[in-house]
Motif scaffolding. Structure first.
Motif, PDB file in Angstrom:
ATOM      1  N   LYS A   2       0.823  -1.193   0.000  1.00 24.18           N
ATOM      2  CA  LYS A   2       0.000   0.000   0.000  1.00 24.18           C
ATOM      3  C   LYS A   2       0.866   1.256   0.000  1.00 24.18           C
ATOM      4  O   LYS A   2       1.809   1.370   0.780  1.00 24.18           O
ATOM      5  CB  LYS A   2      -0.940  -0.008   1.201  1.00 24.18           C
ATOM      6  CG  LYS A   2      -1.973  -1.132   1.114  1.00 24.18           C
ATOM      7  CD  LYS A   2      -3.031  -1.023   2.184  1.00 24.18           C
ATOM      8  CE  LYS A   2      -4.100  -2.089   1.995  1.00 24.18           C
ATOM      9  NZ  LYS A   2      -5.174  -1.985   3.000  1.00 24.18           N
ATOM     10  N   SER A   3       0.527   2.199  -0.893  1.00 20.71           N
ATOM     11  CA  SER A   3       1.309   3.419  -1.052  1.00 20.71           C
ATOM     12  C   SER A   3       0.803   4.563  -0.183  1.00 20.71           C
ATOM     13  O   SER A   3       1.566   5.461   0.158  1.00 20.71           O
ATOM     14  CB  SER A   3       1.293   3.849  -2.524  1.00 20.71           C
ATOM     15  OG  SER A   3       1.755   2.812  -3.359  1.00 20.71           O
ATOM     16  N   PHE A   4      -0.495   4.536   0.148  1.00 21.44           N
ATOM     17  CA  PHE A   4      -1.073   5.570   1.007  1.00 21.44           C
ATOM     18  C   PHE A   4      -1.060   5.104   2.449  1.00 21.44           C
ATOM     19  O   PHE A   4      -1.279   3.912   2.726  1.00 21.44           O
ATOM     20  CB  PHE A   4      -2.515   5.877   0.585  1.00 21.44           C
ATOM     21  CG  PHE A   4      -2.634   6.624  -0.705  1.00 21.44           C
ATOM     22  CD1 PHE A   4      -2.692   8.013  -0.724  1.00 21.44           C
ATOM     23  CD2 PHE A   4      -2.676   5.945  -1.914  1.00 21.44           C
ATOM     24  CE1 PHE A   4      -2.791   8.705  -1.920  1.00 21.44           C
ATOM     25  CE2 PHE A   4      -2.776   6.625  -3.115  1.00 21.44           C
ATOM     26  CZ  PHE A   4      -2.836   8.011  -3.123  1.00 21.44           C
ATOM     27  N   PRO A   5      -0.828   6.006   3.397  1.00 22.88           N
ATOM     28  CA  PRO A   5      -0.902   5.602   4.803  1.00 22.88           C
ATOM     29  C   PRO A   5      -2.339   5.275   5.187  1.00 22.88           C
ATOM     30  O   PRO A   5      -3.282   5.819   4.605  1.00 22.88           O
ATOM     31  CB  PRO A   5      -0.399   6.845   5.543  1.00 22.88           C
ATOM     32  CG  PRO A   5      -0.723   7.985   4.627  1.00 22.88           C
ATOM     33  CD  PRO A   5      -0.542   7.447   3.234  1.00 22.88           C
ATOM     34  N   SER A   6      -2.513   4.401   6.128  1.00 24.05           N
ATOM     35  CA  SER A   6      -3.864   4.057   6.562  1.00 24.05           C
ATOM     36  C   SER A   6      -4.531   5.215   7.283  1.00 24.05           C
ATOM     37  O   SER A   6      -5.760   5.314   7.307  1.00 24.05           O
ATOM     38  CB  SER A   6      -3.826   2.822   7.466  1.00 24.05           C
ATOM     39  OG  SER A   6      -3.011   3.059   8.608  1.00 24.05           O
ATOM     40  N   ASP A   7      -3.728   6.090   7.856  1.00 25.82           N
ATOM     41  CA  ASP A   7      -4.242   7.243   8.599  1.00 25.82           C
ATOM     42  C   ASP A   7      -3.824   8.520   7.874  1.00 25.82           C
ATOM     43  O   ASP A   7      -2.628   8.774   7.665  1.00 25.82           O
ATOM     44  CB  ASP A   7      -3.676   7.230  10.020  1.00 25.82           C
ATOM     45  CG  ASP A   7      -4.336   8.241  10.946  1.00 25.82           C
ATOM     46  OD1 ASP A   7      -5.047   9.139  10.435  1.00 25.82           O
ATOM     47  OD2 ASP A   7      -4.142   8.140  12.163  1.00 25.82           O
ATOM     48  N   PHE A   8      -4.804   9.338   7.482  1.00 24.92           N
ATOM     49  CA  PHE A   8      -4.521  10.592   6.784  1.00 24.92           C
ATOM     50  C   PHE A   8      -3.532  11.455   7.554  1.00 24.92           C
ATOM     51  O   PHE A   8      -2.682  12.132   6.961  1.00 24.92           O
ATOM     52  CB  PHE A   8      -5.838  11.350   6.564  1.00 24.92           C
ATOM     53  CG  PHE A   8      -5.666  12.758   6.077  1.00 24.92           C
ATOM     54  CD1 PHE A   8      -5.289  13.018   4.762  1.00 24.92           C
ATOM     55  CD2 PHE A   8      -5.880  13.832   6.925  1.00 24.92           C
ATOM     56  CE1 PHE A   8      -5.130  14.314   4.299  1.00 24.92           C
ATOM     57  CE2 PHE A   8      -5.730  15.135   6.477  1.00 24.92           C
ATOM     58  CZ  PHE A   8      -5.357  15.378   5.162  1.00 24.92           C
ATOM     59  N   ALA A   9      -3.598  11.435   8.868  1.00 26.13           N
ATOM     60  CA  ALA A   9      -2.718  12.262   9.693  1.00 26.13           C
ATOM     61  C   ALA A   9      -1.248  12.002   9.406  1.00 26.13           C
ATOM     62  O   ALA A   9      -0.402  12.887   9.587  1.00 26.13           O
ATOM     63  CB  ALA A   9      -3.020  12.038  11.175  1.00 26.13           C
ATOM     64  N   ASP A  10      -0.920  10.803   8.929  1.00 22.85           N
ATOM     65  CA  ASP A  10       0.474  10.462   8.665  1.00 22.85           C
ATOM     66  C   ASP A  10       1.036  11.191   7.448  1.00 22.85           C
ATOM     67  O   ASP A  10       2.253  11.170   7.231  1.00 22.85           O
ATOM     68  CB  ASP A  10       0.618   8.955   8.475  1.00 22.85           C
ATOM     69  CG  ASP A  10       0.409   8.184   9.775  1.00 22.85           C
ATOM     70  OD1 ASP A  10       0.558   8.792  10.852  1.00 22.85           O
ATOM     71  OD2 ASP A  10       0.077   6.984   9.705  1.00 22.85           O
ATOM     72  N   LEU A  11       0.190  11.830   6.650  1.00 21.49           N
ATOM     73  CA  LEU A  11       0.667  12.644   5.528  1.00 21.49           C
ATOM     74  C   LEU A  11       1.076  14.049   5.962  1.00 21.49           C
ATOM     75  O   LEU A  11       1.774  14.747   5.227  1.00 21.49           O
ATOM     76  CB  LEU A  11      -0.426  12.791   4.459  1.00 21.49           C
ATOM     77  CG  LEU A  11      -0.759  11.612   3.562  1.00 21.49           C
ATOM     78  CD1 LEU A  11      -1.829  12.040   2.555  1.00 21.49           C
ATOM     79  CD2 LEU A  11       0.467  11.098   2.836  1.00 21.49           C
ATOM     80  N   LEU A  12       0.646  14.462   7.147  1.00 18.10           N
ATOM     81  CA  LEU A  12       0.716  15.868   7.516  1.00 18.10           C
ATOM     82  C   LEU A  12       2.091  16.302   8.020  1.00 18.10           C
ATOM     83  O   LEU A  12       2.810  15.547   8.670  1.00 18.10           O
ATOM     84  CB  LEU A  12      -0.337  16.177   8.582  1.00 18.10           C
ATOM     85  CG  LEU A  12      -1.799  15.939   8.166  1.00 18.10           C
ATOM     86  CD1 LEU A  12      -2.733  16.211   9.338  1.00 18.10           C
ATOM     87  CD2 LEU A  12      -2.179  16.790   6.958  1.00 18.10           C
ATOM     88  N   THR A  13       2.411  17.548   7.730  1.00 19.45           N
ATOM     89  CA  THR A  13       3.582  18.224   8.291  1.00 19.45           C
ATOM     90  C   THR A  13       3.249  18.686   9.709  1.00 19.45           C
ATOM     91  O   THR A  13       2.094  18.595  10.148  1.00 19.45           O
ATOM     92  CB  THR A  13       3.928  19.441   7.438  1.00 19.45           C
ATOM     93  OG1 THR A  13       2.806  20.363   7.489  1.00 19.45           O
ATOM     94  CG2 THR A  13       4.229  19.073   5.998  1.00 19.45           C
ATOM     95  N   ALA A  50       3.714  13.421  -0.472  1.00 25.02           N
ATOM     96  CA  ALA A  50       2.823  13.860  -1.542  1.00 25.02           C
ATOM     97  C   ALA A  50       3.289  13.315  -2.883  1.00 25.02           C
ATOM     98  O   ALA A  50       2.481  12.876  -3.712  1.00 25.02           O
ATOM     99  CB  ALA A  50       2.746  15.385  -1.571  1.00 25.02           C
ATOM    100  N   ALA A  51       4.594  13.340  -3.123  1.00 27.64           N
ATOM    101  CA  ALA A  51       5.142  12.812  -4.377  1.00 27.64           C
ATOM    102  C   ALA A  51       4.860  11.309  -4.504  1.00 27.64           C
ATOM    103  O   ALA A  51       4.548  10.812  -5.594  1.00 27.64           O
ATOM    104  CB  ALA A  51       6.639  13.083  -4.445  1.00 27.64           C
ATOM    105  N   ALA A  52       4.954  10.590  -3.398  1.00 28.96           N
ATOM    106  CA  ALA A  52       4.671   9.160  -3.417  1.00 28.96           C
ATOM    107  C   ALA A  52       3.194   8.896  -3.701  1.00 28.96           C
ATOM    108  O   ALA A  52       2.845   7.957  -4.429  1.00 28.96           O
ATOM    109  CB  ALA A  52       5.077   8.525  -2.086  1.00 28.96           C
ATOM    110  N   CYS A  53       2.319   9.732  -3.153  1.00 31.93           N
ATOM    111  CA  CYS A  53       0.887   9.602  -3.412  1.00 31.93           C
ATOM    112  C   CYS A  53       0.583   9.843  -4.886  1.00 31.93           C
ATOM    113  O   CYS A  53      -0.216   9.122  -5.501  1.00 31.93           O
ATOM    114  CB  CYS A  53       0.103  10.586  -2.550  1.00 31.93           C
ATOM    115  SG  CYS A  53       0.089  10.201  -0.784  1.00 31.93           S
TER     116      CYS A  53
END
Length: 268
Positions: A2-13, A50-53
């Motif tokens: 899986k390329s996206f984290p299961s938790d949206f919060a893990d994308l955040l700065t 973001a680039a990975a997404c």
């Protein structure tokens, strides 16, 4: 994998985390303020993530998309009987992945890379609640859009007066991933009755949050010269209805309380 984290919060700065946790006085509850129906937030998603997404969307979803096209109807011109009485319905050209049906190819592809799980994570809705300042229903809609060269959404207001749950307003949140081949694309929106406001949506990891309805449109996506084949802007869209005033405990995604520390920082 899986390329996206299961938790949206893990994308955040760290900035994005402050908003999610109610520690950013400027962004938290912004859409509660009079005259504020839209906000564009930068620096809230980690650039490398973001680039990975974007890479995951490009490799997994592009071949599963469905065209959505509503052109200008000829009768909007030639059906007129009075001068200056033209009426324009919503027009659009974009490709879409409706992620609500488990039977669709788009859903299966999105599930494999973890996109569905991330967009269903509580922190995804919690971020929208933090910026909008409103309690939101726990069941929300998700969708992915992909704009290519010339794709756009014409003037519309997203008002749904026949839907009792949405008639008084609702919240949309867009997470954008644009390729480097995009030259520009803009969101134009109204203020005091005029299309006078403009914000770039050509971002990699930008977040926009809307309090609908209001008049707006998205300009045609323009590619860099010679790069038309690679110019795409992906939008991950969540639609959130307001929670009912009378509700059981834990039945809604509540906005975080804005911390006293953030209030002091905002006054400096």
């Amino acid at each position: 994998m899986k390329s996206f984290p299961s938790d949206f919060a893990d994308l955040l700065t760290p900035k994005g985390r402050r908003i999610l946790e109610g520690r950013d006085r400027e962004a938290c509850g912004l859409l509660l303020k009079p005259g504020h129906r839209f906000v564009a937030l930068g620096g809230v998603v980690d650039a490398r993530k973001a680039a990975a997404c974007l890479a995951a969307l490009e490799s997994s979803l592009e071949g599963t998309l469905t065209a959505m096209e509503e052109p200008i109807p000829p009768e909007s011109i030639f059906g007129m009987t009075e001068n200056y009485e033209e009426l324009l319905p919503k027009t659009v050209r974009v490709r879409t992945a409706m992620l609500e049906s488990r039977r669709s190819r788009s859903w299966a592809a999105a599930e494999r890379v973890g996109l569905v799980e991330m967009m269903r994570s509580e922190s995804f809705a919690a971020f929208a609640a933090a910026v909008s300042g409103r309690p939101l229903r726990r069941k929300w809609g998700i969708q992915a859009l992909c704009y290519g060269p010339g794709d756009y959404a014409g003037p519309h207001n997203d008002h749904h007066p026949e839907d009792e749950e949405a008639a008084n307003g609702y919240v949309d949140m867009h997470l954008t991933f644009a390729t480097r081949a995009v030259a520009h694309q803009w969101l134009i929106y109204s203020k005091q009755g005029h299309f006078s406001q403009m914000s770039s949506v050509n971002t990699l990891g930008g977040i926009t949050v809307y309090r609908l309805p209001f008049w707006h449109y998205t300009t045609p996506l323009m590619a860099r010269p010679g790069a038309e084949a690679d110019a795409r802007r992906w939008v991950l869209l969540g639609t959130f209805l307001d929670a009912p005033e009378q509700r059981r405990r834990n039945a809604a995604i509540e906005p975080p309380p804005v911390s006293a520390a953030s209030v002091l920082l905002a006054k400096r």
